[in-house]
Design a protein around this motif. Structure first.
Motif, PDB file in Angstrom:
ATOM      1  N   ALA A 126       1.606   3.320   3.204  1.00  0.00           N
ATOM      2  CA  ALA A 126       0.673   4.425   2.989  1.00  0.00           C
ATOM      3  C   ALA A 126       0.465   5.184   4.292  1.00  0.00           C
ATOM      4  O   ALA A 126       0.413   4.590   5.372  1.00  0.00           O
ATOM      5  CB  ALA A 126      -0.660   3.897   2.487  1.00  0.00           C
ATOM      6  N   ASP A 146      -9.031   3.950  -1.409  1.00  0.00           N
ATOM      7  CA  ASP A 146      -9.159   5.124  -0.541  1.00  0.00           C
ATOM      8  C   ASP A 146      -9.033   4.654   0.900  1.00  0.00           C
ATOM      9  O   ASP A 146      -9.897   3.919   1.399  1.00  0.00           O
ATOM     10  CB  ASP A 146     -10.509   5.788  -0.794  1.00  0.00           C
ATOM     11  CG  ASP A 146     -10.768   6.985   0.118  1.00  0.00           C
ATOM     12  OD1 ASP A 146      -9.894   7.310   0.942  1.00  0.00           O
ATOM     13  OD2 ASP A 146     -11.858   7.579  -0.006  1.00  0.00           O
ATOM     14  N   ARG A 151      -3.281   5.530  -3.966  1.00  0.00           N
ATOM     15  CA  ARG A 151      -4.511   6.251  -3.669  1.00  0.00           C
ATOM     16  C   ARG A 151      -5.573   6.041  -4.752  1.00  0.00           C
ATOM     17  O   ARG A 151      -6.769   6.020  -4.468  1.00  0.00           O
ATOM     18  CB  ARG A 151      -4.178   7.738  -3.529  1.00  0.00           C
ATOM     19  CG  ARG A 151      -5.232   8.550  -2.832  1.00  0.00           C
ATOM     20  CD  ARG A 151      -4.725   9.969  -2.597  1.00  0.00           C
ATOM     21  NE  ARG A 151      -3.482   9.977  -1.838  1.00  0.00           N
ATOM     22  CZ  ARG A 151      -2.727  11.055  -1.648  1.00  0.00           C
ATOM     23  NH1 ARG A 151      -3.078  12.203  -2.205  1.00  0.00           N
ATOM     24  NH2 ARG A 151      -1.621  10.987  -0.929  1.00  0.00           N
ATOM     25  N   TYR A 161      -0.954   9.393   5.904  1.00  0.00           N
ATOM     26  CA  TYR A 161      -1.196  10.823   5.781  1.00  0.00           C
ATOM     27  C   TYR A 161       0.063  11.478   6.336  1.00  0.00           C
ATOM     28  O   TYR A 161       0.294  11.476   7.534  1.00  0.00           O
ATOM     29  CB  TYR A 161      -2.437  11.197   6.610  1.00  0.00           C
ATOM     30  CG  TYR A 161      -2.878  12.637   6.485  1.00  0.00           C
ATOM     31  CD1 TYR A 161      -2.108  13.681   7.000  1.00  0.00           C
ATOM     32  CD2 TYR A 161      -4.085  12.963   5.886  1.00  0.00           C
ATOM     33  CE1 TYR A 161      -2.525  15.002   6.909  1.00  0.00           C
ATOM     34  CE2 TYR A 161      -4.504  14.285   5.784  1.00  0.00           C
ATOM     35  CZ  TYR A 161      -3.727  15.295   6.298  1.00  0.00           C
ATOM     36  OH  TYR A 161      -4.143  16.595   6.206  1.00  0.00           O
ATOM     37  N   THR A 188       0.856  -1.183   0.000  1.00  0.00           N
ATOM     38  CA  THR A 188       0.000   0.000   0.000  1.00  0.00           C
ATOM     39  C   THR A 188       0.895   1.239   0.000  1.00  0.00           C
ATOM     40  O   THR A 188       2.024   1.204   0.468  1.00  0.00           O
ATOM     41  CB  THR A 188      -0.912   0.010   1.230  1.00  0.00           C
ATOM     42  OG1 THR A 188      -0.110  -0.034   2.420  1.00  0.00           O
ATOM     43  CG2 THR A 188      -1.858  -1.179   1.224  1.00  0.00           C
ATOM     44  N   VAL A 224      -6.664   7.678   8.275  1.00  0.00           N
ATOM     45  CA  VAL A 224      -5.627   7.085   7.421  1.00  0.00           C
ATOM     46  C   VAL A 224      -4.518   6.447   8.249  1.00  0.00           C
ATOM     47  O   VAL A 224      -4.063   5.334   7.954  1.00  0.00           O
ATOM     48  CB  VAL A 224      -5.043   8.151   6.476  1.00  0.00           C
ATOM     49  CG1 VAL A 224      -3.873   7.581   5.673  1.00  0.00           C
ATOM     50  CG2 VAL A 224      -6.120   8.686   5.541  1.00  0.00           C
TER      51      VAL A 224
END
Length: 297
Positions: A72, A43, A39, A74, A12, A90
């Motif tokens: 992954a 989501d 992304r 933020y 991811t 996130v």
């Protein structure tokens, strides 16, 4: 011991700085199956989509050992101060969803950060140091760590710091550009950490994910040694053949930002080597290698 069994990987954050390098490392593993999502494919604020992505991947991984590397996050540190709700989903909720879907069915390698600490230490943070984040970003990343720990299973949180790579924006790329644009640059000299080349980090994460034996629940991986941002900027100028005296020292107070930065971000990597994993190279050595590969593109 690295697994001889073919593996199925899910990465991811595959379009990000670290994700690019993870895919390059995984491309060199013969026989393994790799699924990459960014992304555009999933989501991370959509629980149903996240769970479905993992379930579909697991279903397609039949007969292989499944390893998910969660790169992954933020990562807009300043934006998180006014958007903590999104960052929390996130960085906090999505890792829990991943861990729950993988529990008993695969291995999770989750990337975390030095920002879970308050930055007030004077010696490298061990893996069991108390977390005390001072920023929204740090709080949300700490929430992700805690969520994974609560789920349990075959999962390892790997904290890192000061990551730079060939892809995406980062400090080394910025200094490379500024060297060509400005006569002098001012860089803070009162924040200390361990610059970490994303290619090294990616190789370490893949080594961790591929090995057959279980790993500790929390590990630290950065390039070894420490330096200030000012010292790192001077090293970049040296690698470019420029005069490092063109980099001038300044203070954090002179450049206020919405989110507080840790003054001391050095992580103790002894648990990593203690687990039998390959030691990280010194930061200066890796910077030289990275700069040889080029940051001007």
């Amino acid at each position: 011991m690295t697994s001889a069994t073919p593996l199925s990987w899910l990465v991811t954050g595959a379009r990000g700085q670290l994700g690019h390098d993870l895919l390059e490392v995984l491309a060199g593993r013969d026989g393994d199956q790799v699924t990459a999502v960014g992304r555009a494919e999933v989501d991370l604020t959509d629980e149903a989509a996240v769970r479905a992505t993992v379930r579909d991947w697991l279903a397609a991984s039949a007969g292989r050992r499944a390893v998910l590397v969660n790169a992954a996050a933020y990562t807009a540190v300043d934006d998180a101060e006014t958007d903590e709700g999104t960052a929390l989903v996130v960085n906090g909720s999505a890792p829990r969803w991943l861990a729950e879907e993988l529990s008993g069915r695969g291995r999770l390698v989750h990337v975390s950060t030095d920002y879970v600490f308050d930055g007030s230490a004077t010696e490298p943070y061990p893996v069991d140091a108390p977390v005390a984040p001072r920023s929204a970003y740090g709080r949300t990343k700490a929430a992700g760590e805690q969520a994974i720990a609560a789920v349990g299973g075959d999962a390892t949180v790997v904290r890192t710091a000061w990551v730079y790579g060939r892809h995406g924006g980062n400090f080394v790329r910025t200094m490379t550009k500024l060297e060509a644009q400005r006569e002098t640059v001012s860089v803070v000299d009162d924040q200390v950490g361990s610059p970490t080349w994303s290619a090294d980090l990616a190789a370490g994460l893949v080594e961790l994910g591929a090995r057959e034996e279980p790993s500790p629940p929390v590990l630290h991986y950065t390039n070894s040694g420490q330096v200030s941002w000012f010292g790192l900027a001077r090293a970049v100028f040296e690698e470019l053949g420029a005069d490092p005296a063109r980099v001038l020292p300044t203070t954090t107070d002179a450049f206020p930002r919405p989110a507080p930065r840790p003054a001391y971000s050095v992580l103790d990597g002894s648990a990593w080597t203690g687990a039998g994993l390959t030691p990280a190279p010194p930061w200066r050595e890796s910077l030289h290698t990275a700069m040889q590969e080029g940051f001007r593109d």
